[in-house]
Write an enzyme that holds these catalytic residues in place. Structure first.
Site, short mmCIF file in Angstrom:
data_model
loop_
_atom_site.label_atom_id
_atom_site.label_comp_id
_atom_site.label_asym_id
_atom_site.label_seq_id
_atom_site.Cartn_x
_atom_site.Cartn_y
_atom_site.Cartn_z
N TYR A 50 0.78 -1.32 0.06
CA TYR A 50 -0.01 0.06 -0.03
C TYR A 50 0.91 1.18 -0.03
CZ TYR A 50 -4.51 -2.60 0.64
OH TYR A 50 -5.56 -3.38 0.46
N PHE A 58 -5.36 7.41 6.61
CA PHE A 58 -5.98 6.10 6.97
C PHE A 58 -4.83 5.02 6.83
CE2 PHE A 58 -7.41 6.73 2.70
CZ PHE A 58 -6.96 5.65 2.05
N ARG A 86 -13.61 -5.62 -10.84
CA ARG A 86 -14.17 -4.53 -10.15
C ARG A 86 -15.66 -4.30 -10.18
NH1 ARG A 86 -10.26 -1.26 -8.55
NH2 ARG A 86 -11.40 0.58 -8.26
N THR A 92 -15.85 0.99 -3.24
CA THR A 92 -15.04 0.83 -2.18
C THR A 92 -15.66 0.97 -0.81
OG1 THR A 92 -12.84 1.79 -3.47
CG2 THR A 92 -12.95 1.96 -0.81
N ARG A 103 -19.03 -6.31 -1.90
CA ARG A 103 -18.89 -5.31 -0.76
C ARG A 103 -20.33 -5.07 -0.34
NH1 ARG A 103 -14.22 -2.12 -3.46
NH2 ARG A 103 -12.30 -3.00 -2.48
N ASN A 113 -13.58 -3.68 4.16
CA ASN A 113 -14.37 -3.78 2.78
C ASN A 113 -14.03 -5.07 2.02
OD1 ASN A 113 -11.95 -3.32 1.80
ND2 ASN A 113 -12.79 -1.39 0.54
N HIS A 116 -10.16 -6.58 -2.05
CA HIS A 116 -8.98 -5.70 -2.86
C HIS A 116 -9.11 -6.19 -4.35
CE1 HIS A 116 -5.83 -3.21 -4.37
NE2 HIS A 116 -5.33 -4.33 -4.69
N GLU A 127 1.18 -6.01 -8.83
CA GLU A 127 0.53 -6.49 -7.49
C GLU A 127 0.60 -8.29 -7.65
OE1 GLU A 127 -3.35 -5.06 -6.99
OE2 GLU A 127 -2.52 -2.96 -6.66
P1 CMP Z 1 -8.17 -1.21 -1.24
O1 CMP Z 1 -8.81 -1.58 -2.73
O2 CMP Z 1 -7.54 -2.31 -0.86
O3 CMP Z 1 -7.23 0.18 -1.55
C1 CMP Z 1 -6.88 0.82 -0.36
C2 CMP Z 1 -7.48 0.95 0.64
O4 CMP Z 1 -7.57 1.73 1.68
C3 CMP Z 1 -9.19 0.71 0.29
O5 CMP Z 1 -9.40 -0.48 -0.34
C4 CMP Z 1 -9.91 0.63 1.69
O6 CMP Z 1 -9.95 -0.49 2.31
C5 CMP Z 1 -8.86 1.63 2.58
N1 CMP Z 1 -9.59 2.83 2.62
C6 CMP Z 1 -9.86 3.82 1.60
N2 CMP Z 1 -10.52 4.76 2.17
C7 CMP Z 1 -10.05 4.71 3.50
C8 CMP Z 1 -10.93 5.52 4.79
N3 CMP Z 1 -11.19 6.83 4.39
N4 CMP Z 1 -10.56 4.92 5.75
C9 CMP Z 1 -10.10 3.83 5.96
N5 CMP Z 1 -9.44 3.06 4.97
C10 CMP Z 1 -9.88 3.41 3.76
#
Ligand code: CMP
Length: 139
Positions: A50, A58, A86, A92, A103, A113, A116, A127
């Protein structure tokens, strides 16, 4: 064209014993699991994976969450795999996810969530290589 994408079944899902349920939704969407392993992410893996979100507020919470329970990393193959994945994942933020998406069905919050999925073919390749060697992918 048949392409590949990268997926993670996240800790909120493995903790609730949803690995199979999530995988079934991926398969029902036309994706084939061509590599899969259950791992506990190290801090190095979580921060590295990440890294693009390093400056986000976050980031710390995200890294701790991804280390909090096992995850299942997968390579998925199918027609237009990145978009297909997707579409079945949904937005998300689960509050914005469409009916019939993973989701909408399972995510607890924007952080927890459930899944990914890579956002582009270019990132899918990066990735996949982050977690798998080519000999672990069996099409
Ligand atoms: P992902 O697709 O794994 O990529 C980045 C991740 O950051 C996203 O999914 C969320 O799980 C997380 N994420 C994005 N926005 C927020 C937020 N506002 N607070 C906490 N986690 C977040």
């Amino acid at each position: 064209a048949v392409t590949r994408t990268f997926s993670i079944i996240k800790p909120d899902a493995t903790k609730r014993n949803l690995t199979g349920a999530v995988t079934k939704m991926l398969e029902d969407a036309g994706l084939r699991v061509v590599a899969s392993k259950r791992i506990r992410m190290s801090r190095e893996q979580a921060e590295g994976f990440y890294a693009v979100h390093k400056e986000r507020p976050f980031f710390g919470e995200l890294v701790e969450f991804m280390m909090s329970d096992p995850v299942v990393v997968q390579v998925l193959e199918g027609e237009d795999a990145v978009k297909r994945n997707r579409d079945v994942m949904g937005a998300t933020n689960p509050a914005e996810a469409a009916d019939g998406t993973i989701r909408k069905e399972y995510a607890l919050s924007i952080g927890e969530n459930t899944v990914h999925g890579s956002d582009s073919e270019e990132n899918a390749k990066i990735e996949i290589e982050f977690f798998f060697s080519e000999d672990e992918i069996v099409g």
